[in-house]
Design a protein around this motif. Structure first.
Motif, PDB file in Angstrom:
ATOM      1  N   THR A 210      20.684  35.760  -3.997  1.00  0.00           N
ATOM      2  CA  THR A 210      20.135  37.051  -4.379  1.00  0.00           C
ATOM      3  C   THR A 210      18.606  36.997  -4.324  1.00  0.00           C
ATOM      4  O   THR A 210      18.012  35.909  -4.336  1.00  0.00           O
ATOM      5  CB  THR A 210      20.568  37.423  -5.809  1.00  0.00           C
ATOM      6  N   PRO A 211      17.937  38.157  -4.271  1.00  0.00           N
ATOM      7  CA  PRO A 211      16.470  38.169  -4.319  1.00  0.00           C
ATOM      8  C   PRO A 211      15.920  37.443  -5.547  1.00  0.00           C
ATOM      9  O   PRO A 211      14.908  36.741  -5.453  1.00  0.00           O
ATOM     10  CB  PRO A 211      16.131  39.664  -4.343  1.00  0.00           C
ATOM     11  N   GLU A 212      16.573  37.601  -6.695  1.00  0.00           N
ATOM     12  CA  GLU A 212      16.128  36.924  -7.915  1.00  0.00           C
ATOM     13  C   GLU A 212      16.223  35.405  -7.748  1.00  0.00           C
ATOM     14  O   GLU A 212      15.306  34.659  -8.132  1.00  0.00           O
ATOM     15  CB  GLU A 212      16.978  37.358  -9.106  1.00  0.00           C
ATOM     16  N   GLN A 213      17.331  34.945  -7.189  1.00  0.00           N
ATOM     17  CA  GLN A 213      17.508  33.512  -6.985  1.00  0.00           C
ATOM     18  C   GLN A 213      16.473  32.965  -6.003  1.00  0.00           C
ATOM     19  O   GLN A 213      15.906  31.882  -6.217  1.00  0.00           O
ATOM     20  CB  GLN A 213      18.927  33.236  -6.487  1.00  0.00           C
ATOM     21  N   ARG A 214      16.211  33.721  -4.937  1.00  0.00           N
ATOM     22  CA  ARG A 214      15.201  33.291  -3.968  1.00  0.00           C
ATOM     23  C   ARG A 214      13.823  33.193  -4.624  1.00  0.00           C
ATOM     24  O   ARG A 214      13.059  32.267  -4.341  1.00  0.00           O
ATOM     25  CB  ARG A 214      15.165  34.256  -2.783  1.00  0.00           C
ATOM     26  N   ASN A 215      13.526  34.125  -5.494  1.00  0.00           N
ATOM     27  CA  ASN A 215      12.238  34.097  -6.181  1.00  0.00           C
ATOM     28  C   ASN A 215      12.109  32.850  -7.051  1.00  0.00           C
ATOM     29  O   ASN A 215      11.064  32.182  -7.057  1.00  0.00           O
ATOM     30  CB  ASN A 215      12.071  35.351  -7.029  1.00  0.00           C
ATOM     31  N   ILE A 216      13.174  32.536  -7.799  1.00  0.00           N
ATOM     32  CA  ILE A 216      13.152  31.345  -8.656  1.00  0.00           C
ATOM     33  C   ILE A 216      13.030  30.080  -7.809  1.00  0.00           C
ATOM     34  O   ILE A 216      12.235  29.177  -8.122  1.00  0.00           O
ATOM     35  CB  ILE A 216      14.420  31.279  -9.527  1.00  0.00           C
ATOM     36  N   TYR A 217      13.784  30.016  -6.732  1.00  0.00           N
ATOM     37  CA  TYR A 217      13.768  28.806  -5.896  1.00  0.00           C
ATOM     38  C   TYR A 217      12.421  28.585  -5.209  1.00  0.00           C
ATOM     39  O   TYR A 217      12.021  27.448  -4.956  1.00  0.00           O
ATOM     40  CB  TYR A 217      14.879  28.860  -4.851  1.00  0.00           C
ATOM     41  N   THR A 218      11.720  29.666  -4.888  1.00  0.00           N
ATOM     42  CA  THR A 218      10.435  29.504  -4.205  1.00  0.00           C
ATOM     43  C   THR A 218       9.268  29.313  -5.169  1.00  0.00           C
ATOM     44  O   THR A 218       8.185  28.888  -4.746  1.00  0.00           O
ATOM     45  CB  THR A 218      10.134  30.725  -3.303  1.00  0.00           C
ATOM     46  N   THR A 219       9.474  29.611  -6.445  1.00  0.00           N
ATOM     47  CA  THR A 219       8.380  29.489  -7.416  1.00  0.00           C
ATOM     48  C   THR A 219       8.605  28.336  -8.403  1.00  0.00           C
ATOM     49  O   THR A 219       7.746  27.469  -8.569  1.00  0.00           O
ATOM     50  CB  THR A 219       8.197  30.792  -8.207  1.00  0.00           C
ATOM     51  N   VAL A 220       9.782  28.314  -9.038  1.00  0.00           N
ATOM     52  CA  VAL A 220      10.091  27.273 -10.029  1.00  0.00           C
ATOM     53  C   VAL A 220      10.748  26.060  -9.364  1.00  0.00           C
ATOM     54  O   VAL A 220      10.427  24.920  -9.657  1.00  0.00           O
ATOM     55  CB  VAL A 220      11.003  27.828 -11.141  1.00  0.00           C
ATOM     56  N   GLY A 221      11.671  26.329  -8.459  1.00  0.00           N
ATOM     57  CA  GLY A 221      12.336  25.250  -7.732  1.00  0.00           C
ATOM     58  C   GLY A 221      13.772  25.032  -8.156  1.00  0.00           C
ATOM     59  O   GLY A 221      14.289  25.661  -9.084  1.00  0.00           O
ATOM     60  N   GLY A 222      14.420  24.109  -7.481  1.00  0.00           N
ATOM     61  CA  GLY A 222      15.814  23.793  -7.745  1.00  0.00           C
ATOM     62  C   GLY A 222      16.448  23.116  -6.552  1.00  0.00           C
ATOM     63  O   GLY A 222      15.763  22.596  -5.670  1.00  0.00           O
ATOM     64  N   THR A 223      17.787  23.139  -6.525  1.00  0.00           N
ATOM     65  CA  THR A 223      18.541  22.505  -5.438  1.00  0.00           C
ATOM     66  C   THR A 223      19.616  23.472  -4.957  1.00  0.00           C
ATOM     67  O   THR A 223      20.798  23.340  -5.292  1.00  0.00           O
ATOM     68  CB  THR A 223      19.186  21.196  -5.918  1.00  0.00           C
ATOM     69  N   PRO A 224      19.245  24.480  -4.168  1.00  0.00           N
ATOM     70  CA  PRO A 224      20.186  25.537  -3.795  1.00  0.00           C
ATOM     71  C   PRO A 224      21.354  25.080  -2.922  1.00  0.00           C
ATOM     72  O   PRO A 224      22.389  25.749  -2.899  1.00  0.00           O
ATOM     73  CB  PRO A 224      19.297  26.539  -3.042  1.00  0.00           C
ATOM     74  N   ARG A 225      21.222  23.952  -2.228  1.00  0.00           N
ATOM     75  CA  ARG A 225      22.300  23.540  -1.332  1.00  0.00           C
ATOM     76  C   ARG A 225      23.584  23.191  -2.083  1.00  0.00           C
ATOM     77  O   ARG A 225      24.648  23.062  -1.470  1.00  0.00           O
ATOM     78  CB  ARG A 225      21.855  22.345  -0.479  1.00  0.00           C
ATOM     79  N   LEU A 226      23.517  23.057  -3.415  1.00  0.00           N
ATOM     80  CA  LEU A 226      24.710  22.766  -4.213  1.00  0.00           C
ATOM     81  C   LEU A 226      25.372  24.033  -4.750  1.00  0.00           C
ATOM     82  O   LEU A 226      26.455  23.963  -5.323  1.00  0.00           O
ATOM     83  CB  LEU A 226      24.355  21.837  -5.381  1.00  0.00           C
ATOM     84  N   ASP A 227      24.728  25.187  -4.560  1.00  0.00           N
ATOM     85  CA  ASP A 227      25.286  26.443  -5.066  1.00  0.00           C
ATOM     86  C   ASP A 227      26.621  26.755  -4.394  1.00  0.00           C
ATOM     87  O   ASP A 227      26.824  26.465  -3.208  1.00  0.00           O
ATOM     88  CB  ASP A 227      24.312  27.601  -4.821  1.00  0.00           C
ATOM     89  N   GLY A 228      27.501  27.366  -5.161  1.00  0.00           N
ATOM     90  CA  GLY A 228      28.781  27.797  -4.606  1.00  0.00           C
ATOM     91  C   GLY A 228      29.789  26.690  -4.421  1.00  0.00           C
ATOM     92  O   GLY A 228      30.935  26.962  -4.044  1.00  0.00           O
ATOM     93  N   THR A 229      29.413  25.445  -4.702  1.00  0.00           N
ATOM     94  CA  THR A 229      30.331  24.330  -4.499  1.00  0.00           C
ATOM     95  C   THR A 229      30.388  23.372  -5.696  1.00  0.00           C
ATOM     96  O   THR A 229      31.297  22.548  -5.772  1.00  0.00           O
ATOM     97  CB  THR A 229      29.957  23.530  -3.235  1.00  0.00           C
ATOM     98  N   TYR A 230      29.422  23.451  -6.602  1.00  0.00           N
ATOM     99  CA  TYR A 230      29.407  22.652  -7.826  1.00  0.00           C
ATOM    100  C   TYR A 230      29.260  23.600  -9.016  1.00  0.00           C
ATOM    101  O   TYR A 230      28.475  24.549  -8.956  1.00  0.00           O
ATOM    102  CB  TYR A 230      28.243  21.654  -7.834  1.00  0.00           C
ATOM    103  N   THR A 231      30.001  23.331 -10.082  1.00  0.00           N
ATOM    104  CA  THR A 231      29.992  24.221 -11.247  1.00  0.00           C
ATOM    105  C   THR A 231      28.754  24.007 -12.108  1.00  0.00           C
ATOM    106  O   THR A 231      28.524  22.909 -12.624  1.00  0.00           O
ATOM    107  CB  THR A 231      31.248  24.003 -12.112  1.00  0.00           C
TER     108      THR A 231
END
Length: 254
Positions: A210-231
């Motif tokens: 989502t746009p919100e998730q993209r904003n968080i990932y580009t500013t705060v950071g994280g590991t998006p490649r695990l989304d949708g496959t790890y709880t």
């Protein structure tokens, strides 16, 4: 290349709010304080992932995590704990990833932003239903990503989801035929599963951040490649999240 740092970080105690609260009570937020030899971590468990929440509370209240170490620490990625084999007096125990598992509770609202609490698990090849480890968890560190990196992460996620879905369809087709007393060849199983896969692809949209998730990932950071496959079943509490967004780090300092 990420460098793996092996540190011995002891759980001195794990405390929840209202420790006497029944595990089946999902009506209020539960915060867990993880006390380590390098500082305290406080996380909030999501009510929307009740299987993981209740399982975690049960383990906390039983003292299961006392003395467990963060056995996997990868700078810019995550820290992982929950394997009882890492206790000093554990002896020769097997890795707990496959000791017992709980069903996945994938929720698109919860993603791998910096500070997310998620369940570890075995890989898709041997765990196509993406069941979570009953004991092992990780806390995401992550770093800010570019839009191009997020696009690549979406592609990787969709590829994993589709490959895993096809493995499930192959197994279900073979198991159904066996239960019905039918003798299908591998080619027939492949064809039947392929038809079901086509129907799945025709009715199921691709995973999208989502746009919100993209904003968080580009500013705060994280590991998006695990989304949708790890709880993901929790997050750092608000005070700790604010510290991270100001550039602070989760213990251990890595």
């Amino acid at each position: 290349m990420k460098k793996t740092l092996k540190l011995s970080i002891l759980f001195l105690a794990l405390l929840t709010q209202s420790c006497n609260m029944p595990a089946s009570n999902n009506s209020s937020d539960v915060h867990v304080q993880i006390k380590t030899s390098m500082g305290d971590i406080t996380v909030r468990l999501y009510n929307e992932t009740p299987l993981h929440k209740n399982n975690f509370i049960k383990l906390v209240n039983s003292g299961f995590y006392d003395g467990v170490t963060f056995h996997r620490v990868i700078n810019g990625f995550m820290i992982q704990a929950g394997n009882p084999a890492t206790k000093p007096d554990a002896g020769a125990l097997p890795d707990s990833l496959n000791l017992y598992t709980i069903p996945a509770e994938l929720n698109s609202a919860f993603y791998h932003k910096k500070g997310a609490l998620a369940a570890a698990r075995q890989g898709n090849e041997i765990n196509p239903y993406m069941r979570s480890s009953g004991t092992q968890f990780y806390i995401v560190q992550g770093t800010p990503l570019t839009e191009q990196e997020l696009n690549l992460a979406e592609q990787q996620i969709n590829s994993q989801i589709k490959q895993t879905r096809f493995r499930i369809l192959l197994k279900e087709t073979a198991d159904s035929a066996k239960a019905a007393g039918s003798s299908l060849t591998d080619a027939e199983i492949q064809d039947a599963a392929s038809l079901k896969m086509f129907q799945y692809l025709s009715s199921t949209p691709d995973f999208k951040l989502t746009p919100e998730q993209r904003n968080i990932y580009t500013t705060v950071g994280g590991t998006p490649r695990l989304d949708g496959t790890y709880t993901v079943f929790g997050t750092l509490s608000l005070d700790m999240t604010a510290t991270w967004q100001r550039g602070g780090h989760l213990p251990p300092q890595i």
